[in-house]
Design a protein around this motif. Structure first.
Motif, mmCIF file in Angstrom:
data_model
loop_
_atom_site.group_PDB
_atom_site.id
_atom_site.type_symbol
_atom_site.label_atom_id
_atom_site.label_comp_id
_atom_site.label_asym_id
_atom_site.label_seq_id
_atom_site.Cartn_x
_atom_site.Cartn_y
_atom_site.Cartn_z
ATOM 1 N N ASP A 19 0.806 -1.223 0.000
ATOM 2 C CA ASP A 19 0.000 0.000 0.000
ATOM 3 C C ASP A 19 0.839 1.274 0.000
ATOM 4 O OD1 ASP A 19 -2.319 -1.519 0.039
ATOM 5 O OD2 ASP A 19 -2.481 -1.500 2.227
ATOM 6 N N LEU A 20 2.128 1.161 -0.178
ATOM 7 C CA LEU A 20 2.987 2.347 -0.209
ATOM 8 C C LEU A 20 2.614 3.263 -1.371
ATOM 9 C CD1 LEU A 20 6.502 0.762 0.435
ATOM 10 C CD2 LEU A 20 5.348 2.407 1.941
ATOM 11 N N THR A 21 2.677 4.566 -1.130
ATOM 12 C CA THR A 21 2.549 5.507 -2.229
ATOM 13 C C THR A 21 3.882 5.564 -2.970
ATOM 14 O OG1 THR A 21 3.308 7.419 -0.954
ATOM 15 C CG2 THR A 21 0.950 6.879 -0.838
ATOM 16 N N ARG A 22 3.875 6.169 -4.137
ATOM 17 C CA ARG A 22 5.123 6.290 -4.900
ATOM 18 C C ARG A 22 6.153 7.118 -4.131
ATOM 19 N NH1 ARG A 22 5.058 4.753 -10.255
ATOM 20 N NH2 ARG A 22 3.015 4.203 -11.124
ATOM 21 N N LYS A 23 5.696 8.163 -3.458
ATOM 22 C CA LYS A 23 6.622 9.012 -2.707
ATOM 23 C C LYS A 23 7.199 8.258 -1.517
ATOM 24 C CE LYS A 23 8.900 12.691 -1.680
ATOM 25 N NZ LYS A 23 8.456 14.060 -1.861
ATOM 26 N N GLN A 24 6.373 7.525 -0.806
ATOM 27 C CA GLN A 24 6.857 6.746 0.335
ATOM 28 C C GLN A 24 7.851 5.683 -0.113
ATOM 29 O OE1 GLN A 24 3.059 5.431 1.790
ATOM 30 N NE2 GLN A 24 2.878 7.098 3.277
ATOM 31 N N ALA A 25 7.556 5.012 -1.214
ATOM 32 C CA ALA A 25 8.474 3.986 -1.743
ATOM 33 C C ALA A 25 9.808 4.606 -2.132
ATOM 34 C CB ALA A 25 7.837 3.281 -2.937
ATOM 35 N N ALA A 26 9.758 5.785 -2.747
ATOM 36 C CA ALA A 26 10.991 6.463 -3.147
ATOM 37 C C ALA A 26 11.803 6.880 -1.928
ATOM 38 C CB ALA A 26 10.656 7.679 -4.009
ATOM 39 N N LEU A 27 11.128 7.338 -0.885
ATOM 40 C CA LEU A 27 11.833 7.722 0.346
ATOM 41 C C LEU A 27 12.505 6.515 0.990
ATOM 42 C CD1 LEU A 27 9.267 10.248 1.847
ATOM 43 C CD2 LEU A 27 11.635 10.771 1.241
ATOM 44 N N LEU A 28 11.827 5.386 1.012
ATOM 45 C CA LEU A 28 12.446 4.172 1.549
ATOM 46 C C LEU A 28 13.641 3.759 0.697
ATOM 47 C CD1 LEU A 28 9.287 2.065 2.506
ATOM 48 C CD2 LEU A 28 11.006 2.969 4.084
ATOM 49 N N ALA A 29 13.530 3.927 -0.612
ATOM 50 C CA ALA A 29 14.619 3.537 -1.514
ATOM 51 C C ALA A 29 15.880 4.357 -1.262
ATOM 52 C CB ALA A 29 14.174 3.687 -2.967
ATOM 53 N N VAL A 30 15.738 5.670 -1.121
ATOM 54 C CA VAL A 30 16.917 6.517 -0.952
ATOM 55 C C VAL A 30 17.458 6.477 0.465
ATOM 56 C CG1 VAL A 30 16.298 8.043 -2.860
ATOM 57 C CG2 VAL A 30 15.493 8.580 -0.553
ATOM 58 N N THR A 31 16.738 5.820 1.371
ATOM 59 C CA THR A 31 17.242 5.626 2.729
ATOM 60 C C THR A 31 18.302 4.526 2.781
ATOM 61 O OG1 THR A 31 15.151 6.359 3.716
ATOM 62 C CG2 THR A 31 16.559 4.990 5.092
ATOM 63 N N LEU A 32 18.218 3.555 1.874
ATOM 64 C CA LEU A 32 19.067 2.365 1.949
ATOM 65 C C LEU A 32 20.579 2.624 2.001
ATOM 66 C CD1 LEU A 32 17.226 -0.219 -0.317
ATOM 67 C CD2 LEU A 32 17.752 -0.440 2.118
ATOM 68 N N PRO A 33 21.114 3.581 1.257
ATOM 69 C CA PRO A 33 22.579 3.762 1.344
ATOM 70 C C PRO A 33 23.085 4.115 2.733
ATOM 71 C CG PRO A 33 21.715 4.830 -0.617
ATOM 72 C CD PRO A 33 20.526 4.423 0.207
ATOM 73 N N ASN A 34 22.227 4.692 3.580
ATOM 74 C CA ASN A 34 22.666 5.077 4.928
ATOM 75 C C ASN A 34 21.493 4.979 5.906
ATOM 76 O OD1 ASN A 34 24.149 5.991 7.065
ATOM 77 N ND2 ASN A 34 24.806 7.897 6.095
ATOM 78 N N PRO A 35 21.001 3.753 6.158
ATOM 79 C CA PRO A 35 19.768 3.590 6.932
ATOM 80 C C PRO A 35 19.891 3.941 8.407
ATOM 81 C CG PRO A 35 20.773 1.455 6.517
ATOM 82 C CD PRO A 35 21.551 2.457 5.719
ATOM 83 N N LEU A 36 21.093 4.022 8.926
ATOM 84 C CA LEU A 36 21.264 4.354 10.338
ATOM 85 C C LEU A 36 21.211 5.864 10.573
ATOM 86 C CD1 LEU A 36 24.042 1.819 11.400
ATOM 87 C CD2 LEU A 36 21.554 1.569 11.491
#
Length: 236
Positions: A183-200
């Motif tokens: 149920d993620l929106t496109r914006k939420q999915a994109a935000l999760l994607a760009v978090t991955l390089p530095n999730p901490l």
């Protein structure tokens, strides 16, 4: 028995033991890759194991790729490895560029594919070193040859770290946005994607201006992904 003879005999024994240990270290990932191929197997990462050993625990909710919806996997692929469907585990063009940058004295940049990140998460540590990369590359080639692309993506999206003790797209979606991944929106999915390089450090629920700009870029790429996502496309 003379001292020198005993020393040589002891050296041969230890050499054989070290050789057997190295062989075991090599064989374990190769064998586990075969074990992890069936869809009913839910692998865990070395970071997840470390959390268990140190009694920290973790949140991971395994979800099959077809139940994740489309926007999450596509956004993450376009952010992390847009050529995922085209390469065989390693993006050799990016790898050569990194080597050239290093030889020119420039700061190293990432060239890890999703396959490389998956084997790193499953079998290796997070430390940065050329030795780890030298092991990671052949493992990624083998992993990609043995696993279907959809299975590689499914494993990656269920073991990637999205914050302290948060692993996998479903747990991240629930933690940061209070909704399942499908149920993620496109914006939420994109935000999760760009978090991955530095999730901490990065928080997709409270993005900085820079993180929002990166997410906007990934959202546009995901909308225009077209044939790039053919190997992971779902009907969900």
């Amino acid at each position: 028995m003379p001292t020198r003879t005993r020393f040589r005999a002891s050296k041969r024994v230890w050499t054989r033991r070290v050789a057997k240990l190295l062989l075991l270290i090599v064989l374990v990932p190769l064998l586990l890759t075969l074990v992890y191929r069936p869809g009913f197997v839910h692998p865990v990462s070395t970071l997840m194991l470390a959390d268990l050993v140190t009694f920290k625990g973790y949140d991971r909710r395994w979800v099959p790729l077809e139940e994740m919806g489309q926007v999450g996997p596509v956004s993450i692929m376009m952010s992390e490895d847009a050529k995922f469907c085209a390469h065989g585990g390693v993006d050799w063009g990016e790898m050569r560029a990194v080597v050239n940058d290093f030889m020119d004295g420039e700061n190293p940049r990432g060239a890890s594919t999703i396959s490389m990140q998956t084997v790193k998460n499953l079998f290796l540590t997070n430390g940065r070193s050329f030795f780890r990369k030298a092991v990671e590359v052949p493992l990624a080639l083998y992993f990609d040859a043995v696993m279907p692309k959809r299975r590689v993506m499914e494993i990656y999206l269920n073991i990637a770290e999205w914050g302290p003790g948060i692993y996998g797209l479903e747990a991240a979606s629930q933690h940061y946005f209070g909704r399942p991944a499908r149920d993620l929106t496109r914006k939420q999915a994109a935000l999760l994607a760009v978090t991955l390089p530095n999730p901490l450090v990065r928080n997709p629920a409270k993005p900085s201006a820079q993180l929002s700009r990166l997410a906007n870029r990934i959202e546009r790429r995901a909308r225009a992904s077209g044939a790039y996502i053919g190997c992971i496309k779902t009907t969900g």
